[in-house]
Design a protein around this motif. Structure first.
Motif, PDB file in Angstrom:
ATOM      1  N   PRO A   2       0.816  -1.212   0.000  1.00 46.00           N
ATOM      2  CA  PRO A   2       0.000   0.000   0.000  1.00 46.00           C
ATOM      3  C   PRO A   2       0.855   1.270   0.000  1.00 46.00           C
ATOM      4  CG  PRO A   2      -0.359  -1.292   2.005  1.00 46.00           C
ATOM      5  CD  PRO A   2       0.670  -1.997   1.186  1.00 46.00           C
ATOM      6  N   ILE A   3       0.318   2.279  -0.599  1.00 48.47           N
ATOM      7  CA  ILE A   3       0.981   3.580  -0.604  1.00 48.47           C
ATOM      8  C   ILE A   3       0.832   4.196   0.777  1.00 48.47           C
ATOM      9  CG2 ILE A   3       0.717   5.937  -1.461  1.00 48.47           C
ATOM     10  CD1 ILE A   3       0.291   4.846  -4.172  1.00 48.47           C
ATOM     11  N   ILE A   4       1.880   4.799   1.261  1.00 48.22           N
ATOM     12  CA  ILE A   4       1.828   5.523   2.531  1.00 48.22           C
ATOM     13  C   ILE A   4       1.884   7.014   2.190  1.00 48.22           C
ATOM     14  CG2 ILE A   4       2.954   5.916   4.749  1.00 48.22           C
ATOM     15  CD1 ILE A   4       1.777   3.091   4.417  1.00 48.22           C
ATOM     16  N   PHE A   5       0.825   7.703   2.517  1.00 48.26           N
ATOM     17  CA  PHE A   5       0.748   9.132   2.230  1.00 48.26           C
ATOM     18  C   PHE A   5       1.391   9.934   3.353  1.00 48.26           C
ATOM     19  CE2 PHE A   5      -3.393   7.670   0.301  1.00 48.26           C
ATOM     20  CZ  PHE A   5      -2.985   7.797  -1.014  1.00 48.26           C
ATOM     21  N   GLN A   6       1.933  11.061   2.993  1.00 52.87           N
ATOM     22  CA  GLN A   6       2.383  12.053   3.958  1.00 52.87           C
ATOM     23  C   GLN A   6       1.396  13.216   3.887  1.00 52.87           C
ATOM     24  OE1 GLN A   6       5.038  11.540   6.030  1.00 52.87           O
ATOM     25  NE2 GLN A   6       5.126   9.531   5.068  1.00 52.87           N
ATOM     26  N   SER A   8       1.821  16.266   4.314  1.00 50.16           N
ATOM     27  CA  SER A   8       2.401  17.422   3.611  1.00 50.16           C
ATOM     28  C   SER A   8       2.334  17.285   2.087  1.00 50.16           C
ATOM     29  CB  SER A   8       3.855  17.620   4.041  1.00 50.16           C
ATOM     30  OG  SER A   8       4.623  16.478   3.699  1.00 50.16           O
ATOM     31  N   GLU A   9       2.096  16.085   1.583  1.00 44.77           N
ATOM     32  CA  GLU A   9       2.007  15.876   0.134  1.00 44.77           C
ATOM     33  C   GLU A   9       0.683  16.342  -0.453  1.00 44.77           C
ATOM     34  OE1 GLU A   9       4.782  11.879  -0.166  1.00 44.77           O
ATOM     35  OE2 GLU A   9       2.628  11.651   0.182  1.00 44.77           O
ATOM     36  N   PHE A  10      -0.341  16.445   0.368  1.00 41.34           N
ATOM     37  CA  PHE A  10      -1.651  16.882  -0.110  1.00 41.34           C
ATOM     38  C   PHE A  10      -1.622  18.389  -0.343  1.00 41.34           C
ATOM     39  CE2 PHE A  10      -2.649  12.799   1.602  1.00 41.34           C
ATOM     40  CZ  PHE A  10      -3.692  12.338   0.823  1.00 41.34           C
ATOM     41  N   LYS A  11      -2.103  18.806  -1.490  1.00 38.61           N
ATOM     42  CA  LYS A  11      -2.083  20.223  -1.861  1.00 38.61           C
ATOM     43  C   LYS A  11      -3.511  20.743  -2.009  1.00 38.61           C
ATOM     44  CE  LYS A  11       2.331  20.159  -1.962  1.00 38.61           C
ATOM     45  NZ  LYS A  11       2.943  20.425  -0.705  1.00 38.61           N
ATOM     46  N   VAL A  24      -5.756  17.580  -2.484  1.00 42.23           N
ATOM     47  CA  VAL A  24      -5.597  16.444  -3.388  1.00 42.23           C
ATOM     48  C   VAL A  24      -4.160  15.938  -3.333  1.00 42.23           C
ATOM     49  CG1 VAL A  24      -5.776  15.695  -5.796  1.00 42.23           C
ATOM     50  CG2 VAL A  24      -7.357  17.412  -4.913  1.00 42.23           C
ATOM     51  N   HIS A  25      -4.006  14.624  -3.334  1.00 45.27           N
ATOM     52  CA  HIS A  25      -2.674  14.037  -3.399  1.00 45.27           C
ATOM     53  C   HIS A  25      -2.210  14.066  -4.853  1.00 45.27           C
ATOM     54  CE1 HIS A  25       0.609  11.163  -2.961  1.00 45.27           C
ATOM     55  NE2 HIS A  25       0.613  11.561  -1.696  1.00 45.27           N
ATOM     56  N   PRO A  26      -0.932  14.362  -5.101  1.00 45.46           N
ATOM     57  CA  PRO A  26      -0.458  14.480  -6.484  1.00 45.46           C
ATOM     58  C   PRO A  26      -0.348  13.157  -7.245  1.00 45.46           C
ATOM     59  CG  PRO A  26       1.371  14.758  -4.970  1.00 45.46           C
ATOM     60  CD  PRO A  26       0.117  14.686  -4.131  1.00 45.46           C
ATOM     61  N   VAL A  27      -0.338  12.035  -6.522  1.00 47.66           N
ATOM     62  CA  VAL A  27      -0.198  10.730  -7.178  1.00 47.66           C
ATOM     63  C   VAL A  27      -1.574  10.085  -7.317  1.00 47.66           C
ATOM     64  CG1 VAL A  27       0.814   8.421  -6.999  1.00 47.66           C
ATOM     65  CG2 VAL A  27       2.129  10.430  -6.275  1.00 47.66           C
ATOM     66  N   LEU A  28      -1.921   9.724  -8.549  1.00 45.38           N
ATOM     67  CA  LEU A  28      -3.162   8.986  -8.789  1.00 45.38           C
ATOM     68  C   LEU A  28      -2.923   7.515  -8.476  1.00 45.38           C
ATOM     69  CD1 LEU A  28      -4.251  10.669 -12.139  1.00 45.38           C
ATOM     70  CD2 LEU A  28      -5.061  11.178  -9.824  1.00 45.38           C
ATOM     71  N   ILE A  29      -3.935   6.862  -7.920  1.00 48.08           N
ATOM     72  CA  ILE A  29      -3.808   5.480  -7.476  1.00 48.08           C
ATOM     73  C   ILE A  29      -4.385   4.546  -8.537  1.00 48.08           C
ATOM     74  CG2 ILE A  29      -4.348   3.841  -5.642  1.00 48.08           C
ATOM     75  CD1 ILE A  29      -2.621   6.278  -4.779  1.00 48.08           C
ATOM     76  N   GLN A  50      -5.558  11.860  10.789  1.00 48.38           N
ATOM     77  CA  GLN A  50      -6.679  10.916  10.833  1.00 48.38           C
ATOM     78  C   GLN A  50      -7.318  10.775   9.448  1.00 48.38           C
ATOM     79  OE1 GLN A  50      -9.877  12.069  13.457  1.00 48.38           O
ATOM     80  NE2 GLN A  50     -10.676   9.989  13.576  1.00 48.38           N
ATOM     81  N   MET A  51      -7.440  11.874   8.726  1.00 43.18           N
ATOM     82  CA  MET A  51      -7.998  11.838   7.375  1.00 43.18           C
ATOM     83  C   MET A  51      -7.070  11.081   6.428  1.00 43.18           C
ATOM     84  SD  MET A  51      -9.535  15.693   7.041  1.00 43.18           S
ATOM     85  CE  MET A  51     -10.559  15.350   5.598  1.00 43.18           C
ATOM     86  N   VAL A  52      -5.785  11.301   6.567  1.00 41.41           N
ATOM     87  CA  VAL A  52      -4.796  10.601   5.739  1.00 41.41           C
ATOM     88  C   VAL A  52      -4.868   9.098   6.004  1.00 41.41           C
ATOM     89  CG1 VAL A  52      -2.326  10.289   5.325  1.00 41.41           C
ATOM     90  CG2 VAL A  52      -3.272  12.593   5.567  1.00 41.41           C
ATOM     91  N   ASN A  53      -4.972   8.712   7.264  1.00 46.87           N
ATOM     92  CA  ASN A  53      -5.067   7.294   7.614  1.00 46.87           C
ATOM     93  C   ASN A  53      -6.316   6.651   7.013  1.00 46.87           C
ATOM     94  OD1 ASN A  53      -2.677   7.460   9.050  1.00 46.87           O
ATOM     95  ND2 ASN A  53      -3.692   7.727  11.024  1.00 46.87           N
ATOM     96  N   GLU A  54      -7.411   7.390   7.009  1.00 47.44           N
ATOM     97  CA  GLU A  54      -8.647   6.872   6.421  1.00 47.44           C
ATOM     98  C   GLU A  54      -8.496   6.696   4.913  1.00 47.44           C
ATOM     99  OE1 GLU A  54     -12.657   5.510   6.179  1.00 47.44           O
ATOM    100  OE2 GLU A  54     -11.091   5.472   7.705  1.00 47.44           O
ATOM    101  N   ALA A  55      -7.855   7.628   4.252  1.00 47.58           N
ATOM    102  CA  ALA A  55      -7.595   7.492   2.813  1.00 47.58           C
ATOM    103  C   ALA A  55      -6.733   6.267   2.548  1.00 47.58           C
ATOM    104  CB  ALA A  55      -6.922   8.754   2.277  1.00 47.58           C
TER     105      ALA A  55
END
Length: 151
Positions: A2-6, A8-11, A24-29, A50-55
């Motif tokens: 799985p991808i692990i989001f940071q 700070s990556e969400f813009k 929005v995260h810059p990487v499409l899944i 918490q929102m990042v973890n849910e995503a």
């Protein structure tokens, strides 16, 4: 894996015509249904961990159970397939197989919303198919089961 989001990556996306801010995260899944964007929509403030973890939970599910999402979208399509006049009016062929749906999926998003009281999160897979762009398909994850929902 799985991808692990940071966080700070969400813009923050340009608001445009929307009545809310979203990040929005810059990487499409990648998935069997095509590429999904990942959006975080806090009613107030900025997104949190918490929102990042849910995503990440939704992305992990999508990667571990790719056919479950495809099955629900195909089920939705088959409901419209009985109304051939409607599909024809949307330029969507009748009797498509599951693997033929991809060109008719307009939008694919993973969405996480935090309410204004900052107490509850809601999340879903959002797919806008060409045969139902007005309403779209909203799917909530409950355990390992996807259910249609109003969002």
């Amino acid at each position: 894996m799985p991808i692990i989001f940071q966080l700070s990556e969400f813009k923050k996306a340009p608001r445009g015509p929307y009545a809310f801010d979203f990040w929005v995260h810059p990487v499409l899944i990648s998935s069997v249904l095509g590429l999904f964007a990942v959006e975080l929509r806090p009613d107030i403030g900025e997104p949190d961990l918490q929102m990042v973890n849910e995503a990440e939970r939704l992305v992990s599910f999508m990667q571990a159970h790719p056919d479950k999402l495809l099955d629900k979208v195909y089920e939705h399509y088959r409901g419209f397939d009985a109304h051939s006049g409607w599909l024809a009016s949307c330029d969507v062929p009748e009797n498509l197989n599951k693997d033929e749906l991809l060109p008719y999926l307009v939008v694919r998003d993973i969405v996480v919303i935090r309410d204004e009281d900052m107490q509850a999160l809601s999340s879903c897979f959002y797919i806008s198919p060409q045969w139902d762009t007005e309403h779209g398909i909203y799917l909530e994850l409950h355990g390992i089961k996807l259910e249609y929902c109003e969002f």
